[in-house]
Design an enzyme around this catalytic site. Structure first.
Site, PDB file in Angstrom:
ATOM      1  CE  LYS A 164      88.543   6.133  85.399  1.00 58.30           C
ATOM      2  NZ  LYS A 164      88.730   7.433  85.107  1.00 58.30           N
TER       3      LYS A 164
ATOM      4  CG  ASP B 290      89.788  -4.936  72.503  1.00 57.23           C
ATOM      5  OD1 ASP B 290      90.467  -5.142  71.495  1.00 57.23           O
ATOM      6  OD2 ASP B 290      88.434  -5.247  72.526  1.00 57.23           O
TER       7      ASP B 290
HETATM    8  C1  IPM Z   1      91.387  -8.362  69.342  1.00 54.47           C
HETATM    9  C2  IPM Z   1      89.787  -8.351  69.150  1.00 54.47           C
HETATM   10  C3  IPM Z   1      89.251  -9.306  70.116  1.00 54.47           C
HETATM   11  C4  IPM Z   1      89.565  -8.785  71.333  1.00 54.47           C
HETATM   12  C5  IPM Z   1      87.764  -9.512  69.542  1.00 54.47           C
HETATM   13  C6  IPM Z   1      87.656 -10.123  68.244  1.00 54.47           C
HETATM   14  C7  IPM Z   1      87.107 -10.599  70.686  1.00 54.47           C
HETATM   15  O1  IPM Z   1      89.114  -7.208  69.171  1.00 54.47           O
HETATM   16  O2  IPM Z   1      92.072  -9.150  69.579  1.00 54.47           O
HETATM   17  O3  IPM Z   1      91.705  -7.088  69.763  1.00 54.47           O
HETATM   18  O4  IPM Z   1      88.732  -8.090  71.933  1.00 54.47           O
HETATM   19  O5  IPM Z   1      90.438  -9.184  72.047  1.00 54.47           O
HETATM   20 MG    MG Z   2      90.570  -5.371  69.515  1.00 50.98          MG
END
Ligand code: IPM
Ligand code: MG
Length: 382
Positions: free
Chosen positions: A214, A270
């Site tokens: 970004k 994520d």
């Molecule tokens: C993932 C999950 C995790 C993250 C969570 C559970 C902390 O969403 O592995 O993508 O955000 O990394």
């Molecule tokens: Mg995740």
């Protein structure tokens, strides 16, 4: 990892694979975790039989089950056991946020904190999440046929130990107004090492990296872009381009075929990896590997613990089984064995077997255990 040198010599002469002893730490975790890890170990054991390797498992607790047993989501001893292994296979952690035992506590004592702690504690900064459309599952893909085209095959390289998820945070009252602060920090070394991993993997694929940031708003993204440009100079064969994260979210559903390797920071990765997984038809199909600088890695499905279907023999074990295949490939250099597992998955899908999440008309619906059996039965030398 222990090599039997004599056996290896003998096998090398026969042109066969070396026999290996692989010490794997398993983390069944919570929800559907135990049942999907069980099936992945079943497939690993069959692969070991076929190719002459021994997989030894040591189980540790992490997440809600560790909170129940020890009051913390990951103990020092468990982390140490994982550190001493050759690789870690994880199911899933966490549960229903309504579960007060696990969630009415400080954030750093909740199940997910165990996951963040093991990633940080083992320096697993490179998270590889492949998103591939199986032709057998094309009907489960929510995109229109003209968008799917010939399908897609991408890898998301997500930075996993920096950025917002590991920055300082606090909540306090500022002039009587409740105020929360999360900090997003990246240094050039963190960016360089993940960029190198992305370019390395691109060299083994279609040699295209799209770096997602970004940079029109964030300083951390502007640094990210500069460092990625620098690293690209060492990979003249790889085509690099940049994409803003909001545009990337749109492009994933507009033209997913354009992506080969997506390189991005922790939070963007994520979010985008969940989006990418959904267009493959089911998040139940997506494996992942989290690696450090060496061959050590933690392998886990990209999905969560699905407490609503836990223990009902309904979960799709394929993402975990494919994660075990990634383990063979990345941590143990057992490419042929990893291919054998991936082919077994393809065969079972081609034969029409499906768990509920990927079920479609004319297919045979099977449970978690049966799916594991079928895949294990189909593992063979190619
Ligand atoms: C993932 C999950 C995790 C993250 C969570 C559970 C902390 O969403 O592995 O993508 O955000 O990394
Ligand atoms: Mg995740």
């Amino acid at each position: 990892m222990i090599y039997d040198e004599e056996k290896q010599l003998k096998n090398d002469k026969k042109g066969e694979n070396r026999d290996m002893d692989c010490r794997i730490v398993t983390i069944p975790g919570d929800g559907i975790g135990p049942e999907i890890v069980r099936e992945a170990c079943k497939v690993l054991d069959k692969t070991g039989q076929v190719f002459g390797h021994k997989f030894q498992y040591t189980e540790i607790l992490m997440g809600g089950c560790s909170i129940d047993a020890y009051g913390v989501p990951l103990t020092e001893e468990a982390l140490e056991t994982a550190r001493k292994s050759d690789a870690v296979l994880l199911g899933a952690v966490g549960g229903d946020v309504g579960n007060s035992r696990w969630y009415n506590v400080a954030p750093n004592l909740r199940p997910e904190a165990g996951l963040l702690a093991i990633r940080k504690g083992l320096n697993l900064f490179a998270n590889i999440r492949p998103a591939y459309l199986y032709s057998q599952l094309a009907d489960a893909c929510p995109l229109k046929k003209e968008i799917i085209g010939d399908g897609f095959d991408m890898v998301i390289m997500r930075e996993l130990t920096g950025g917002l998820y590991f920055g300082e945070r606090h909540t306090s009252s500022v002039d009587g107004v409740m105020t929360a602060v999360d900090t997003l920090t990246y240094n050039e070394n963190e960016i360089r090492r993940i960029a190198v991993k992305a370019f390395d993997i691109a060299m083994k694929r279609r040699k295209k990296v799209i770096s997602v940031d970004k940079a029109n708003v964030l300083d951390s993204s502007r640094l990210w872009r500069n460092v990625v440009e620098e690293v690209a100079k060492d990979y003249p064969e790889v085509e690099l381009s940049h994409m803003l994260v909001d545009n990337c979210a749109m492009q994933l559903v507009m033209n997913p075929g354009q992506f080969d390797v997506i390189l991005t920071e922790n939070m963007f990765g994520d979010i985008l990896s969940d989006e990418a997984s959904m267009i493959t038809g089911s998040i139940g199909m997506l494996s992942s590997a989290s690696l450090n600088e060496t061959k050590f890695g933690l392998y886990e499905p990209s999905h969560g613990s699905a407490p609503d279907i836990a223990g009902k023999d309904m979960a799709n074990p394929i993402a975990t089984i494919l994660s075990a295949a990634m383990m063979l490939r990345y941590s143990f250099d057992l490419d042929e064995e990893a291919d054998a597992i991936e082919s077994a998955v393809q065969k079972v899908l081609t034969d029409g077997y499906r768990t509920g999440d990927i079920y479609g008309e004319g297919c045979t619906k099977v449970g978690t255990e049966k799916m594991g059996d079928l895949i294990a039965d189909n593992v063979c030398r190619q």
